[in-house]
Scaffold this motif. Structure first.
Motif, PDB file in Angstrom:
ATOM      1  N   GLN A  95       0.934  -0.912   0.215  1.00  0.00           N
ATOM      2  CA  GLN A  95       0.207  -0.428  -0.084  1.00  0.00           C
ATOM      3  C   GLN A  95       0.952   1.301  -0.166  1.00  0.00           C
ATOM      4  N   GLU A 100      -2.727   3.026   6.780  1.00  0.00           N
ATOM      5  CA  GLU A 100      -4.424   2.651   6.696  1.00  0.00           C
ATOM      6  C   GLU A 100      -4.904   3.570   6.703  1.00  0.00           C
ATOM      7  N   ARG A 130     -11.203   2.539   6.695  1.00  0.00           N
ATOM      8  CA  ARG A 130     -11.277   1.763   5.634  1.00  0.00           C
ATOM      9  C   ARG A 130     -11.200   0.025   6.022  1.00  0.00           C
ATOM     10  N   ALA A 131     -10.931  -1.184   5.234  1.00  0.00           N
ATOM     11  CA  ALA A 131     -11.318  -2.140   5.966  1.00  0.00           C
ATOM     12  C   ALA A 131     -10.382  -3.480   4.973  1.00  0.00           C
ATOM     13  N   LYS A 132      -9.088  -4.182   6.076  1.00  0.00           N
ATOM     14  CA  LYS A 132      -8.977  -4.784   4.914  1.00  0.00           C
ATOM     15  C   LYS A 132      -8.551  -6.270   5.644  1.00  0.00           C
ATOM     16  N   THR A 168     -10.027  -2.981  10.920  1.00  0.00           N
ATOM     17  CA  THR A 168     -10.523  -1.578  10.566  1.00  0.00           C
ATOM     18  C   THR A 168      -9.696  -0.928  11.446  1.00  0.00           C
ATOM     19  N   GLN A 228     -17.112   8.475  10.579  1.00  0.00           N
ATOM     20  CA  GLN A 228     -15.347   7.830  10.408  1.00  0.00           C
ATOM     21  C   GLN A 228     -16.126   6.528  10.683  1.00  0.00           C
ATOM     22  N   GLN A 256     -18.377   4.760   8.580  1.00  0.00           N
ATOM     23  CA  GLN A 256     -17.450   4.050   7.737  1.00  0.00           C
ATOM     24  C   GLN A 256     -16.678   2.394   8.325  1.00  0.00           C
ATOM     25  N   CYS A 257     -16.483   2.507   8.806  1.00  0.00           N
ATOM     26  CA  CYS A 257     -15.611   0.802   9.289  1.00  0.00           C
ATOM     27  C   CYS A 257     -16.860   0.274  10.023  1.00  0.00           C
ATOM     28  N   SER A 284     -17.473  -0.584   5.673  1.00  0.00           N
ATOM     29  CA  SER A 284     -16.609  -1.095   4.922  1.00  0.00           C
ATOM     30  C   SER A 284     -15.927  -2.647   5.476  1.00  0.00           C
ATOM     31  N   CYS A 285     -16.129  -3.019   7.157  1.00  0.00           N
ATOM     32  CA  CYS A 285     -16.211  -4.250   6.984  1.00  0.00           C
ATOM     33  C   CYS A 285     -17.375  -4.682   6.617  1.00  0.00           C
ATOM     34  N   ASP A 288     -18.653  -4.716   3.462  1.00  0.00           N
ATOM     35  CA  ASP A 288     -18.262  -4.698   1.965  1.00  0.00           C
ATOM     36  C   ASP A 288     -17.687  -6.248   2.237  1.00  0.00           C
TER      37      ASP A 288
END
Length: 280
Positions: free
Chosen positions: A146, A150, A154-156, A171, A187, A190-191, A194-195, A197
């Protein structure tokens, strides 16, 4: 005796990595000694740089971690009671590292490498400890590719390695001082989105959320619970039949009685967690 020999090997391997071979430990058949070595092992892996380990080490480590996770008992997500008013949801108070489901959520830091404080009781430390050293290495590879820290919200996704969960979704939540701002509330929302998703794209049918940002990151617990439940319900309501995530089982895993009460106030009196849910 095998477990005693295994923890001895692991501690000595990790000390040898640091050039501390003269401090080798010898195995002892004493439960107190074992727990001392377990804490030593945990401290060593918590502060270990992300790098490969030998196949022999990984084989022994994996055996020990799987036993340590299984010893108190693994909880099956499919067996947890659903909330009667919304059967897509579950409220549960338990150890997320001992939950068998498709994905668990880790409240990570911006480096995404886990907690480096030996034996710290945060969820990031626990997940990295029981998943094994493979997790920090995998996260380091993701971050190297990346090329920057981070961002919040967002989410990884990574494998679960030695955890019962198939996947870990990492996240970074907002860090607050006092009352959160409008942006920080967005925010945190969104955590969760994103998770969800990431879980849906991975084909997950169940996801367990910790209480993102409401620990050392300082987000108010009650407001955090409201954001979590609203985000999950809104996301689920947008799923069309047959679409990824349409049948997602969302588990809110709370750590304290206080958190449990906040979620119950929101989800209703039929939301049960911890011992109460286990008795049913």
């Amino acid at each position: 005796m095998q477990l005693v020999e295994d923890i001895t090997y692991l501690v000595n391997y990790l000390m040898d990595e640091r050039g501390a071979g003269a401090q080798h430990v010898e195995p002892q058949e004493d439960p107190r000694w074992f727990m001392e070595q377990w804490e030593q092992f945990r401290a060593l892996v918590n502060t270990r740089e992300p790098k490969p380990a030998s196949p022999a080490f990984l084989k022994v480590q994996d055996r020990v971690l799987q036993l340590m996770v299984a010893e108190p008992g693994i909880t099956e997500a499919d067996e947890l009671p659903r909330i009667a008013s919304d059967e897509r949801l579950t409220l549960w108070r338990g150890d997320i590292t001992a939950l068998r489901c498709d994905a668990i959520v880790n409240a990570a830091n911006s480096a995404l490498l886990g907690c480096w404080i030996p034996g710290h009781l945060c969820i990031d430390n626990a997940i990295h400890t029981f998943a094994g050293v493979q997790l920090r290495l995998k996260c380091a590879q993701i971050m190297q590719q990346q090329g920057y820290e981070e961002p919040v919200g967002r989410a990884k996704i990574t494998p679960g390695y030695n955890l019962p969960a198939k996947r870990i979704i990492h996240t970074v939540g907002p860090m607050t001082k006092g009352s959160p701002t409008v942006e920080q509330r967005k925010q945190l929302t969104q955590c969760y989105l994103s998770c969800l998703d990431a879980a849906a794209l991975d084909g997950a049918k169940s996801i367990a959320f910790c209480c993102i940002s409401t620990g050392v990151f300082g987000f108010p617990q009650q407001e955090g619970a409201a954001i979590a439940t609203n985000a999950a319900k809104t996301w689920l309501d947008t799923r069309k039949p047959g679409e990824p995530g349409a049948d997602m089982h969302v588990i809110f895993d709370v750590y304290t009685e206080e958190d449990e009460e906040y979620y119950r106030e929101i989800l209703g009196p039929d939301a049960k967690a911890g011992e109460e849910a286990a008795e049913e």
